[in-house]
Design an enzyme around this catalytic site. Structure first.
Site, PDB file in Angstrom:
ATOM      1  CE  LYS A  63       0.348  -2.383   3.741  1.00  0.00           C
ATOM      2  NZ  LYS A  63      -0.314  -3.387   4.524  1.00  0.00           N
ATOM      3  CD  GLU A 108      -9.221  -6.772  -4.709  1.00  0.00           C
ATOM      4  OE1 GLU A 108      -9.797  -6.668  -5.784  1.00  0.00           O
ATOM      5  OE2 GLU A 108      -9.545  -6.109  -3.700  1.00  0.00           O
ATOM      6  CB  VAL A 134      -7.129  -1.583   0.259  1.00  0.00           C
ATOM      7  CG1 VAL A 134      -8.040  -0.926   1.290  1.00  0.00           C
ATOM      8  CG2 VAL A 134      -6.241  -0.544  -0.383  1.00  0.00           C
ATOM      9  CE  LYS A 141      -3.819  -1.812   4.599  1.00  0.00           C
ATOM     10  NZ  LYS A 141      -3.893  -2.570   5.860  1.00  0.00           N
TER      11      LYS A 141
HETATM   12  P1  NAP Z   1       7.636  -9.957   5.313  1.00  0.00           P
HETATM   13  O1  NAP Z   1       7.086 -11.157   5.984  1.00  0.00           O
HETATM   14  O2  NAP Z   1       8.576  -9.079   6.054  1.00  0.00           O
HETATM   15  O3  NAP Z   1       8.346 -10.462   3.953  1.00  0.00           O
HETATM   16  C1  NAP Z   1       9.077  -9.628   3.104  1.00  0.00           C
HETATM   17  C2  NAP Z   1       9.834 -10.491   2.091  1.00  0.00           C
HETATM   18  O4  NAP Z   1      10.408  -9.626   1.114  1.00  0.00           O
HETATM   19  C3  NAP Z   1      10.957 -11.308   2.683  1.00  0.00           C
HETATM   20  O5  NAP Z   1      11.062 -12.522   1.982  1.00  0.00           O
HETATM   21  C4  NAP Z   1      12.179 -10.432   2.391  1.00  0.00           C
HETATM   22  O6  NAP Z   1      13.384 -11.185   2.227  1.00  0.00           O
HETATM   23  C5  NAP Z   1      11.805  -9.848   1.049  1.00  0.00           C
HETATM   24  N1  NAP Z   1      12.456  -8.561   0.843  1.00  0.00           N
HETATM   25  C6  NAP Z   1      12.231  -7.414   1.512  1.00  0.00           C
HETATM   26  N2  NAP Z   1      13.004  -6.428   1.037  1.00  0.00           N
HETATM   27  C7  NAP Z   1      13.744  -6.977   0.047  1.00  0.00           C
HETATM   28  C8  NAP Z   1      14.733  -6.477  -0.825  1.00  0.00           C
HETATM   29  N3  NAP Z   1      15.161  -5.209  -0.758  1.00  0.00           N
HETATM   30  N4  NAP Z   1      15.265  -7.314  -1.735  1.00  0.00           N
HETATM   31  C9  NAP Z   1      14.879  -8.599  -1.807  1.00  0.00           C
HETATM   32  N5  NAP Z   1      13.925  -9.136  -1.013  1.00  0.00           N
HETATM   33  C10 NAP Z   1      13.368  -8.327  -0.087  1.00  0.00           C
HETATM   34  O7  NAP Z   1       6.465  -9.018   4.816  1.00  0.00           O
HETATM   35  P2  NAP Z   1       4.942  -9.436   4.510  1.00  0.00           P
HETATM   36  O8  NAP Z   1       4.159  -9.431   5.770  1.00  0.00           O
HETATM   37  O9  NAP Z   1       4.925 -10.648   3.656  1.00  0.00           O
HETATM   38  O10 NAP Z   1       4.446  -8.150   3.695  1.00  0.00           O
HETATM   39  C11 NAP Z   1       4.870  -7.932   2.372  1.00  0.00           C
HETATM   40  C12 NAP Z   1       4.030  -6.817   1.743  1.00  0.00           C
HETATM   41  O11 NAP Z   1       2.650  -7.160   1.775  1.00  0.00           O
HETATM   42  C13 NAP Z   1       4.112  -5.466   2.462  1.00  0.00           C
HETATM   43  O12 NAP Z   1       3.982  -4.436   1.503  1.00  0.00           O
HETATM   44  C14 NAP Z   1       2.864  -5.464   3.339  1.00  0.00           C
HETATM   45  O13 NAP Z   1       2.414  -4.171   3.646  1.00  0.00           O
HETATM   46  C15 NAP Z   1       1.894  -6.158   2.426  1.00  0.00           C
HETATM   47  N6  NAP Z   1       0.771  -6.800   3.080  1.00  0.00           N
HETATM   48  C16 NAP Z   1       0.982  -7.604   4.151  1.00  0.00           C
HETATM   49  C17 NAP Z   1      -0.096  -8.253   4.738  1.00  0.00           C
HETATM   50  C18 NAP Z   1       0.085  -9.135   5.916  1.00  0.00           C
HETATM   51  O14 NAP Z   1      -0.922  -9.529   6.509  1.00  0.00           O
HETATM   52  N7  NAP Z   1       1.312  -9.498   6.301  1.00  0.00           N
HETATM   53  C19 NAP Z   1      -1.393  -8.064   4.231  1.00  0.00           C
HETATM   54  C20 NAP Z   1      -1.573  -7.220   3.112  1.00  0.00           C
HETATM   55  C21 NAP Z   1      -0.479  -6.593   2.556  1.00  0.00           C
HETATM   56  P3  NAP Z   1      14.361 -11.409   3.496  1.00  0.00           P
HETATM   57  O15 NAP Z   1      13.596 -12.257   4.446  1.00  0.00           O
HETATM   58  O16 NAP Z   1      15.538 -12.083   2.904  1.00  0.00           O
HETATM   59  O17 NAP Z   1      14.638 -10.040   4.069  1.00  0.00           O
HETATM   60  N1  HSE Z   2      -0.267  -4.647   8.617  1.00  0.00           N
HETATM   61  C1  HSE Z   2      -1.425  -4.658   7.822  1.00  0.00           C
HETATM   62  C2  HSE Z   2      -2.645  -4.787   8.708  1.00  0.00           C
HETATM   63  C3  HSE Z   2      -1.388  -5.805   6.855  1.00  0.00           C
HETATM   64  O1  HSE Z   2      -2.487  -5.150   9.882  1.00  0.00           O
HETATM   65  O2  HSE Z   2      -3.750  -4.520   8.257  1.00  0.00           O
HETATM   66  C4  HSE Z   2      -2.544  -5.804   5.891  1.00  0.00           C
HETATM   67  O3  HSE Z   2      -2.439  -4.731   5.010  1.00  0.00           O
END
Ligand code: NAP
Ligand code: HSE
Length: 454
Positions: free
Chosen positions: A107, A131, A134, A207
């Site tokens: 986002k 999608e 948000v 968002k």
């Molecule tokens: P996360 O668990 O911290 O995972 C991030 C991943 O990206 C890790 O595999 C990390 O690799 C890799 N990464 C980060 N920076 C990098 C870079 N510069 N070069 C190469 N690889 C990189 O994060 P997440 O919770 O999956 O969230 C990811 C995205 O989805 C974010 O934008 C978040 O706002 C969004 N999102 C998350 C959720 C949720 O519920 N978690 C829901 C909706 C949206 P390493 O481990 O090697 O650092």
């Molecule tokens: N950190 C975010 C939340 C992930 O708690 O809603 C989903 O965008």
């Protein structure tokens, strides 16, 4: 005839990337049947390869070199699930510029750079899908763009952050401490890498700016409107709110305010218990909105977590797969070629792209909007203290709807007030006058009450 394959490059293998990979693996046959194409993850980018040594993914290349995905001509879809503005911004631009479709859950980067991404996508005859950015697993963007296309949206109220809704629910239900609730949300994979983004309201603000584009077709940045987080919401306020007939939620608000313009803001709000948003608990997100054709509607579902978010990302991949009768390529002279169903076509235009639709809008400053307010004030237990408090509020035209004197806190009386609707600037002036009263020890809490436009 063998089934065509769409090759996917995945940037990031954390909570969300893993959710995407699991769904594409477990539902490979179902998704091929549905789209008529094999959806294959070819390569995955991570930062630290050693961290992922236990992953066994036959036929999938794990890499720490972005060019292995961004410069691979076989990869048609780049899924960005890394997070943060950089390097995601550059990677998305590079992918779009080289004719790759992009799907992102990020986002922050969509909120900040949406207009540029929409322009680039249009220019290069591809698209960016977001999608998952948000509402996690709720098909919110597609519903607003397509499902509710017959409506002018008048107002929208959203619980858009799973982490803060989980924290508020856990504090209210279990009496959990704030810090313990954050740790639990992190463990469950809901929170951002830096959870202050959730708690401060910034994640919700990003968002809301995306929903402003999708629902209202206006281009706003988070710096254009007021946002606050849940740092100052206490167990006591949650309990008092319940006694008064409300639930406290971190609410994203957007509505048209007549000819004055549009209002966007994010802050904790006391929502009447009979309003459907009040019943939205834990990491569940919901958006309640009013469309001129459909009337009041609400969409809800899991707003955070790897699997629900993966569900939204895979839905975008499927949407692209329905559309990738289109293939974009570049010849040796740098000319782009668009082939639609095997036939060269200069006219491919994806009308889902919002680039042409976005406009600037006059934003109404929060000082000029109207709300009810809940106040919790500690006053010295002296004769006339309550009368002085009511009089100072009255001087700024703040009229009191409810006033309750609670138990003593030390040598002070705790007074809870709910006001009638009042202009924000008058309330802020009244509050500074209240704080200056010698009989007022502290204004403990100020929370806006109600959904003003519904
Ligand atoms: P996360 O668990 O911290 O995972 C991030 C991943 O990206 C890790 O595999 C990390 O690799 C890799 N990464 C980060 N920076 C990098 C870079 N510069 N070069 C190469 N690889 C990189 O994060 P997440 O919770 O999956 O969230 C990811 C995205 O989805 C974010 O934008 C978040 O706002 C969004 N999102 C998350 C959720 C949720 O519920 N978690 C829901 C909706 C949206 P390493 O481990 O090697 O650092
Ligand atoms: N950190 C975010 C939340 C992930 O708690 O809603 C989903 O965008």
């Amino acid at each position: 005839m063998s089934m065509p394959t769409i090759q996917i490059g995945l940037l990031g293998l954390g909570n969300v990337g893993t959710g995407v990979l699991n769904i594409l693996t477990h539902h490979a046959d179902m998704l091929s049947q549905r789209t008529g194409k094999k959806l294959k993850v070819k390569s995955i980018l991570v930062r630290d390869l050693a961290k992922y040594h236990h992953y066994k993914m036959p036929g999938v290349k794990l890499t720490s070199k972005p060019e292995d995905i961004l410069e691979d001509p076989d990869i048609q879809i780049v899924v960005e699930a890394m997070g943060g503005e950089n390097p995601a911004y550059g990677f998305i631009k590079q992918a779009l510029t080289s004719g790759k479709f992009v799907v992102t859950a990020n986002k922050e980067v969509v909120s900040k750079h949406k207009k540029e991404f929409f322009e680039l996508a249009k220019q290069h005859k591809v698209d960016i899908y977001f999608e998952a950015s948000v509402g996690g697993g709720i098909p919110l963007i597609r519903s607003l763009k397509v499902g509710y296309a017959a409506n002018q949206i008048q107002s929208l109220y959203g619980i858009l952050n799973g982490t803060t809704n989980y924290i508020l629910t856990q504090i209210g239900d279990q009496g959990m401490e704030f810090d313990a609730a954050i740790k639990a949300a992190q463990k469950l994979g809901f929170a951002e890498a830096d959870p202050t983004m959730d708690v401060s309201g910034l994640d919700t603000a990003y968002k809301l700016s995306i929903l402003a584009a999708v629902a209202f077709k206006v281009d706003v940045q988070v710096s254009d409107f007021h946002y606050e987080g849940i740092e100052s919401v206490t167990l006591k306020d949650i309990q008092l709110a319940k006694e008064l007939g409300y639930a406290i939620k971190l609410l994203a608000i957007g509505y048209r305010m007549g000819s004055a313009g549009m209002v966007f803001r994010v802050h904790p709000t006391m929502i009447p218990l009979d309003q459907p948003l009040a019943a939205v608990r834990n990491e569940v997100n919901a958006v309640f909105f009013v469309g001129d054709s459909v009337g009041e509607s609400m969409l809800s579902g899991k707003g955070a977590g790897g699997s629900p978010t993966g569900s939204a990302i895979v839905s975008d991949i499927v949407d692209i797969a329905f559309d990738t009768r289109v293939r974009v390529s570049q010849d040796g002279n740098g000319h782009r070629h668009v082939v639609l169903d095997g036939v060269e076509s200069p006219h491919y235009e994806n009308k889902r792209n919002l680039e042409d639709a976005l406009s600037k809008v006059n934003l109404v400053n929060i000082e000029d909007t109207y709300s009810q307010f809940y106040l919790r004030v500690l006053v010295t237990d002296t004769t006339g203290a309550l009368a002085k408090l009511a009089s100072v509020l009255g001087d700024q035209e703040v009229s009191i709807s409810k006033m309750i004197q609670r138990d003593m806190v030390g040598n002070c009386a705790e007074v809870v007030i709910v006001t009638h609707k009042i202009k924000e600037s008058y309330m802020q002036q009244a509050l500074s006058n209240v704080k200056a009263l010698s009989c007022v020890k502290k204004v403990e809490s100020v929370i806006r009450v109600g959904l003003e436009e519904v």
